[in-house]
Write a protein that holds these residues in place. Structure first.
Motif, mmCIF file in Angstrom:
data_model
loop_
_atom_site.group_PDB
_atom_site.id
_atom_site.type_symbol
_atom_site.label_atom_id
_atom_site.label_comp_id
_atom_site.label_asym_id
_atom_site.label_seq_id
_atom_site.Cartn_x
_atom_site.Cartn_y
_atom_site.Cartn_z
ATOM 1 N N GLU A 1 3.221 9.876 -4.430
ATOM 2 C CA GLU A 1 2.003 9.757 -4.275
ATOM 3 C C GLU A 1 1.593 8.798 -4.264
ATOM 4 N N LEU A 2 2.066 8.019 -4.659
ATOM 5 C CA LEU A 2 1.159 6.160 -5.154
ATOM 6 C C LEU A 2 1.753 5.630 -3.965
ATOM 7 N N TYR A 3 2.679 5.960 -3.725
ATOM 8 C CA TYR A 3 3.081 4.650 -2.258
ATOM 9 C C TYR A 3 2.173 4.975 -0.985
ATOM 10 N N GLU A 4 1.849 5.956 -1.255
ATOM 11 C CA GLU A 4 1.023 6.888 -0.127
ATOM 12 C C GLU A 4 -0.826 6.911 0.220
ATOM 13 N N LEU A 5 -0.681 6.652 -1.521
ATOM 14 C CA LEU A 5 -2.307 6.993 -1.528
ATOM 15 C C LEU A 5 -2.566 5.602 -1.543
#
Length: 566
Positions: free
Chosen positions: A230-234
């Motif tokens: 999730e953090l990678y995408e955000l």
């Protein structure tokens, strides 16, 4: 049928039967809990002095760098791990755990802690000794190794100074290469250690040591993968934009084209720290100050005295001493110390605030909590407190109050402090993704081409180019793979919790509408809240339970994203 009918007809007989049954079950339960409490008491009596002796030995080794001191650490560590590797004790704990949780909540929690500690150490004696001895040897080599530039030994601080200030690309490259030389010295031993750890984990029924480590740390791989993905995408687009701006400034400073930027053009060997590239260098505000005195004054102002901690600490650089920084709780009774290599600059201001964050978590534990639970709820919750405080070194309002700056100086800092804060968090988040992903794959297959895997992972998350033809174990220059295995993801979880705590304190403790100009300076409510809701809780609750009790909700990435990404 007659017996059954008469029982139904005479409820007093049924009631008496139930009372007797419950009493018998209760007696058995009470007896089992009494036996478990006796086991816990006996265990604590045994390991308490052992942990203290080992902690003191480690402190001596880290501050001296002497081989004999490290050998003593290895011996004492092995003795402790032998206690936890006892198969009869583990079988007993497993039987108690599988037969149902004790009604006494503190006793049940101690059972969980002991079970996990024993599980991770169910290793045959010969293999256990090999793991401990090799790990200690690698750590000694890390602590005493000094890279060389043109035949001259250089410290880590000197390498960072060159990477921070030098504009000559050739000299920067020399410093970067010097930082990687330790990797060449220890890589083979680290791979061997990984394989030994994996062998131990497989004998316990796990795929590899990484899986075992998450289990004993009360963490779930699927949940971690979800958070990191999730953090990678955000962060992908915001990081790409910020890094493009950063690359433009770094290229201009070094007189190269942007497409010629190499790893040595960033300001630390792993691109995990924020380059000071904007018009304002924050170091100038600290160079004529004493970062130790600043830290003492700040923590005193929030009702968390640190003077007794610093009295027993080792704070300045010298030959043979561990070149990094850490905090250690010697005895869980108040003897807490930090090791640093202080300079009067922003980096070390952040570091001493960070390490003292760990220290106050340890120092302000509730002494009435059982010994086994007198520690942070999780390794990442103590990281969260350390990061919560470490962030202040670049906070314009904090700097104004602590450094006695004018409004004009604060406004000057504010022009870039927000950019620095966002850049720092995004750079670190992407770096933590490198460590988490690489380490998972390292333990999944230590025989693969790790040098190539490292640069593939770096390029994916950090957008940093691999030097042409580079085929060296640059990954092995990161000490955490050897001495803190399967740990690094906790730093990022710590950042998430630091943001969640920050939000809660601003909104619910200080009752403010926003965090604009929040510095925490002189706010004793902050120290009181953390002491009561976080420090005193120790490990009485599992980490997410503690977080929910303190902030009103379990750990969520949204506060980090709100604070630094959006």
């Amino acid at each position: 049928m007659k017996g059954e009918y008469e029982t139904m007809r005479n409820p007093s007989i049924l009631v008496m039967t139930l009372i007797v049954s419950v009493a018998l079950v209760g007696c058995a339960s009470n007896q089992k809990e009494k036996q478990l409490q006796e086991f816990v008491d006996s265990h604590v009596e045994k390991v308490r002095p052992m942990h203290k002796e080992a902690s003191l030995a480690y402190w001596d080794a880290a501050t001296s760098g002497k081989a004999a001191d490290y050998e003593k650490v290895s011996e004492l560590t092995l003795e402790i791990r032998r206690v936890y590797s006892n198969p009869e004790d583990f079988a007993y704990l497993k039987e108690v755990k599988e037969s149902g949780r004790p009604k006494n909540r503190l006793l049940a929690r101690q059972l969980d802690m002991l079970y996990n500690a024993y599980l991770g150490n169910q290793i045959e004696p010969g293999l256990l000794k090999e793991i401990v001895d090799l790990g200690t040897e690698i750590e000694k080599n890390f602590s005493t190794f000094r890279g060389q530039i043109e035949g001259e030994k250089v410290t880590d601080n000197r390498i960072k100074e060159i990477l921070k200030d030098e504009t000559d690309s050739a000299k920067r490259k020399q410093a970067w290469l010097a930082s990687k030389q330790v990797g060449q010295a220890v890589a083979d031993d680290i791979v061997r250690l990984v394989k030994l750890r994996n062998r131990a984990a497989r004998k316990l029924g796990f795929d590899n040591f990484h899986s075992l480590s998450l289990k004993t740390a009360e963490q779930d791989a699927e949940n971690l993968d979800r958070i990191f993905n999730e953090l990678y995408e955000l962060t992908n687009e915001p990081f790409a934009a910020l890094k493009a701006d950063l690359d433009r400034m770094l290229a201009a400073k070094c007189g190269v084209d942007e497409d010629e930027l190499m790893p040595w053009h960033y300001h630390d060997p792993f691109f995990q720290e924020t380059p000071m590239v904007y018009d304002l260098d924050l170091d100038k505000y600290y160079e004529d100050k004493d970062v130790k005195k600043l830290a003492i004054a700040f923590y005193a102002g929030i009702d968390l005295s640190v003077e007794s901690i610093l009295d027993d600490s080792d704070l300045y650089e010298r030959e043979g001493k561990n070149p990094h920084a850490f905090c250690t709780d010697i005895d869980r009774e108040g003897d807490v110390r930090i090791l640093c290599n202080l300079k009067n600059n922003e980096t070390w201001m952040e570091t001493i605030l960070h390490e003292l964050g760990h220290a106050v978590y340890d120092k302000y534990q509730d002494p009435d909590v059982p010994y086994l639970l007198r520690e942070p709820a999780h390794i990442f919750t103590t990281e969260a407190i350390a990061m919560f405080f470490g962030r202040l070194s670049r906070n314009a309002a904090w700097m104004q109050q602590m450094l006695d700056l004018s409004d004009e100086q604060r406004e000057e800092i504010e022009k870039v402090s927000g950019k620095y804060a966002q850049l720092k968090q995004l750079i670190f988040a992407r770096w933590a993704m490198v460590m988490y992903d690489f380490e998972k794959q390292l333990y999944a297959n230590p025989d693969q081409d790790l040098n190539a895997l490292w640069w593939k992972t770096v390029e994916k998350y950090q957008f940093v180019k691999k030097p042409a033809g580079r085929d060296e174990p640059d990954w092995a220059a990161k000490i955490h793979f050897a001495i803190a295995p399967c740990y690094y993801h906790n730093y990022l979880l710590g950042e998430l919790l630091a943001s969640q705590l920050h939000n809660h304190i601003v909104q619910e403790v200080l009752k403010l509408d926003s965090d604009k100009n929040v510095s925490y300076v002189g706010k004793d409510k902050v120290g009181d809240f953390l002491t009561k809701e976080v420090f005193n809780a120790g490990a009485v609750y599992e980490w997410n339970d503690m977080i929910e009790r303190a902030t009103g909700e379990p750990l969520k990435p949204k506060y980090f994203v709100t604070q630094f990404v959006k």
